[in-house]
Design an enzyme around this catalytic site. Structure first.
Site, short mmCIF file in Angstrom:
data_model
loop_
_atom_site.label_atom_id
_atom_site.label_comp_id
_atom_site.label_asym_id
_atom_site.label_seq_id
_atom_site.Cartn_x
_atom_site.Cartn_y
_atom_site.Cartn_z
N ARG A 139 -3.58 10.48 16.56
CA ARG A 139 -2.18 10.37 17.01
C ARG A 139 -1.31 11.42 16.33
O ARG A 139 -0.41 12.01 16.94
CB ARG A 139 -1.63 8.98 16.67
CG ARG A 139 -2.14 7.88 17.57
CD ARG A 139 -1.83 6.52 16.96
NE ARG A 139 -0.41 6.30 16.79
CZ ARG A 139 0.14 5.53 15.84
NH1 ARG A 139 -0.62 4.91 14.96
NH2 ARG A 139 1.43 5.39 15.76
N SER A 152 -1.19 -0.36 14.31
CA SER A 152 -1.62 0.39 13.14
C SER A 152 -1.20 -0.35 11.86
O SER A 152 -2.02 -0.58 10.96
CB SER A 152 -0.98 1.79 13.19
OG SER A 152 -1.11 2.46 11.98
N ASP A 170 3.02 -10.38 1.55
CA ASP A 170 3.27 -8.93 1.38
C ASP A 170 4.53 -8.52 2.13
O ASP A 170 4.97 -9.22 3.06
CB ASP A 170 2.06 -8.14 1.91
CG ASP A 170 2.07 -6.68 1.47
OD1 ASP A 170 2.94 -6.30 0.67
OD2 ASP A 170 1.19 -5.93 1.94
N LYS A 171 5.07 -7.38 1.70
CA LYS A 171 6.21 -6.77 2.38
C LYS A 171 5.77 -5.38 2.82
O LYS A 171 5.01 -4.71 2.11
CB LYS A 171 7.36 -6.66 1.35
CG LYS A 171 8.64 -6.05 1.81
CD LYS A 171 8.87 -4.58 1.68
CE LYS A 171 8.54 -3.80 0.47
NZ LYS A 171 8.91 -2.38 0.55
N HIS A 172 6.21 -4.95 3.99
CA HIS A 172 5.89 -3.59 4.41
C HIS A 172 7.16 -2.93 4.94
O HIS A 172 7.90 -3.53 5.72
CB HIS A 172 4.81 -3.61 5.49
CG HIS A 172 4.38 -2.24 5.89
ND1 HIS A 172 3.41 -1.53 5.21
CD2 HIS A 172 4.80 -1.42 6.90
CE1 HIS A 172 3.25 -0.35 5.77
NE2 HIS A 172 4.08 -0.25 6.80
N SER A 173 7.38 -1.70 4.51
CA SER A 173 8.58 -0.98 4.96
C SER A 173 8.16 0.15 5.89
O SER A 173 7.10 0.76 5.70
CB SER A 173 9.30 -0.41 3.74
OG SER A 173 10.07 0.71 4.10
N THR A 201 4.66 4.70 -1.64
CA THR A 201 4.48 3.95 -2.89
C THR A 201 3.30 4.49 -3.71
O THR A 201 3.35 4.56 -4.93
CB THR A 201 4.27 2.46 -2.55
OG1 THR A 201 5.41 2.04 -1.81
CG2 THR A 201 4.13 1.60 -3.79
N LYS A 244 -3.95 -3.33 9.37
CA LYS A 244 -4.23 -3.19 7.93
C LYS A 244 -3.76 -4.43 7.18
O LYS A 244 -4.40 -4.90 6.25
CB LYS A 244 -3.54 -1.93 7.40
CG LYS A 244 -4.19 -0.66 7.93
CD LYS A 244 -3.44 0.59 7.53
CE LYS A 244 -2.23 0.83 8.35
NZ LYS A 244 -1.71 2.19 8.42
N LYS A 245 -2.62 -4.96 7.59
CA LYS A 245 -2.08 -6.15 6.91
C LYS A 245 -2.99 -7.35 7.17
O LYS A 245 -3.24 -8.16 6.28
CB LYS A 245 -0.66 -6.46 7.41
CG LYS A 245 0.32 -5.37 7.09
CD LYS A 245 0.57 -5.32 5.60
CE LYS A 245 1.06 -3.97 5.13
NZ LYS A 245 1.00 -3.79 3.69
N1 URA Z 1 2.75 3.60 9.44
C1 URA Z 1 1.51 3.20 9.80
O1 URA Z 1 0.75 2.65 9.02
N2 URA Z 1 1.14 3.43 11.09
C2 URA Z 1 1.96 4.01 12.00
O2 URA Z 1 1.55 4.17 13.13
C3 URA Z 1 3.24 4.43 11.59
C4 URA Z 1 3.61 4.20 10.29
#
Ligand code: URA
Length: 435
Positions: free
Chosen positions: A167, A182, A79-82, A119, A186-187
């Site tokens: 937060r 965070s 996966d890629k995350h931006s 997305t 999830k990843k």
């Molecule tokens: N995106 C996230 O999923 N968590 C954060 O804390 C900031 C950006």
């Protein structure tokens, strides 16, 4: 152990043990730790930071707060995350390109955050596309098509959902260890084997300073690898919009045009291929980043990635012939008009965040978490840096629902562009961070 003792320890700058972190996160997940205690913990971490080991412990505890997916697939799970930007629709192209190269991409994406697009909001502009299909369909589409882009489910990393919400309203979002945990919890819960992080920096990114982007990228790479997820990061330019479109349906239209090889955009292509190459090398599919780039370009130019995108859309409930006539499915705004700069000249600088705010003014983003989005609106044909703006070349086309929002967005766009001197072209990839 009492939650207040964990908070006190962090407040006083002590490194927490993984046991302390786990207990705190388990109380946060089951509700026995109060909202005030979670807020105090977040603020203590914000001021005192966390060591790399502590951040790994926090990430793993948050991962284990819900379901952790496992995959039994004949190829690598990647996966890629931006970290988010303007005109950043790369996931829509990169996921099918990677799948065409033999990877499996179970991509869990987010909604727009602040001035940046998300997305999921883009995919919601495709009629019928289900961004919350449940884990069984998510698994099936990933296995059968090669990629599936969906939203966060309640089962994956529920601790993050609660912590993030607190937060968000206690001015503790901008903490490197908290952002790291965070994103990565999830990843990791999605069962990935390889990850590439696209850490944006510049006027349209959350990290406007290079040092901050570097610190976040280093933290993400070291914590992900420490937690067993092979990860590299690229720091990429967000001092101008990435694609020349910003707005939900407009960015989907751009992605289809790109996958059809009808739209060629150097910065989009370079960034997409560079991120994909990191994953193909990490997963052992390509021997070098150069060889990986060739594979990714073939997947694009042969139409293989386009076909996978079409299958993903159909499998998740979208129209079967979406890629053949996307314009007939994506809603267009009633007003589409150019905005010109007051003076002719070369674009020297762009206050990119203001372009994101213009999209929000048009209704294409949210002011409040429960706002409904207008998928049709946004900015198209956006000029980038070093382009010449003159009487025949607008800064962009504003796609608006009504005159009032058109006027507000047009004013923001005009102010965002600074006419001046040509600057040397810079690569959209600024730096590569590895473990
Ligand atoms: N995106 C996230 O999923 N968590 C954060 O804390 C900031 C950006």
């Amino acid at each position: 152990m009492l939650p207040q003792e964990v908070i006190r320890a962090k407040r006083d700058g002590r490194t927490l043990t993984s046991n302390e972190v786990q207990e705190f996160i388990s109380g946060l997940t089951n509700g026995s730790v109060s909202e005030g205690q979670v807020a105090a913990f977040a603020m203590a971490v914000f001021f005192k930071g966390m060591s790399a080991d502590e951040a790994v412990g926090l990430t793993l505890a948050m991962r284990d707060s819900g379901t952790v997916l496992t995959w039994d697939l004949p190829g690598p799970v990647v996966d890629k995350h931006s970290t988010g930007g303007i005109g950043d629709n790369l996931s829509l192209m990169l996921a099918p390109m990677l799948a065409a190269c033999g990877c499996y991409v179970p991509m869990i994406s987010g909604r727009g955050l602040g001035h940046t697009g998300g997305t999921l909001d883009k995919l919601d502009s495709i009629p019928g596309y289900n961004t919350a299909p449940g884990l069984d369909l998510f698994r099936k589409v990933t296995r059968e098509v090669g990629c599936a882009i969906i939203g966060q489910t309640a089962d994956l990393a529920p601790a993050d959902k609660r912590l993030y919400g607190i937060r968000d309203v206690t001015a503790t979002v901008e903490s490197v260890p908290l952002i790291t945990a965070s994103i990565l919890s999830k990843k990791l819960a999605a069962g990935l084997q390889h990850l590439v992080m696209d850490v944006k920096f510049g006027s349209g990114a959350f990290m406007s300073k290079l040092e901050d982007a570097q610190a976040l990228a280093k933290s993400l790479v070291s914590v992900a690898n420490g937690a067993g997820l092979k990860t590299t990061a690229l720091i990429t330019d967000m001092d101008q919009p990435l694609a020349p479109y910003a707005g939900n349906a407009l960015e989907v239209l751009h992605a289809v045009g790109f996958l059809k090889n009808h739209i060629v955009n150097y910065r989009v292509q370079e960034t997409t291929v560079a991120l994909g190459a990191e994953l193909l090398v990490s997963a052992g599919i390509a021997a070098s980043r150069e060889a990986a780039s060739i594979q990714l370009l073939k997947a694009l130019q042969s139409g293989a990635a386009l076909e996978i995108f079409a299958r993903m859309v159909a499998a998740l409930g979208g129209p079967k012939d979406f890629i053949e006539r996307p314009e007939s499915y994506l809603k267009a705004a009633p007003i589409i008009r150019p905005v010109y700069a007051d003076a002719e000249g070369v674009i020297a600088k762009i206050a990119t965040r203001d372009l994101g705010l213009a999209v929000i003014e048009l209704g294409g983003g949210r002011r409040r978490a429960d706002d409904k989005i207008d998928h049709a609106v946004g900015l198209s044909q956006l000029l980038g840096k070093n382009f010449v703006s003159d009487n025949n070349t607008p800064l962009c086309m504003v796609n608006a629902r009504d005159e009032a929002s058109f006027a507000r967005a047009a004013a923001l766009v005009k102010n965002a562009y600074v006419i001046g001197e040509t600057r040397p072209e810079v690569s959209p990839i600024l730096e590569r961070i590895t473990a």
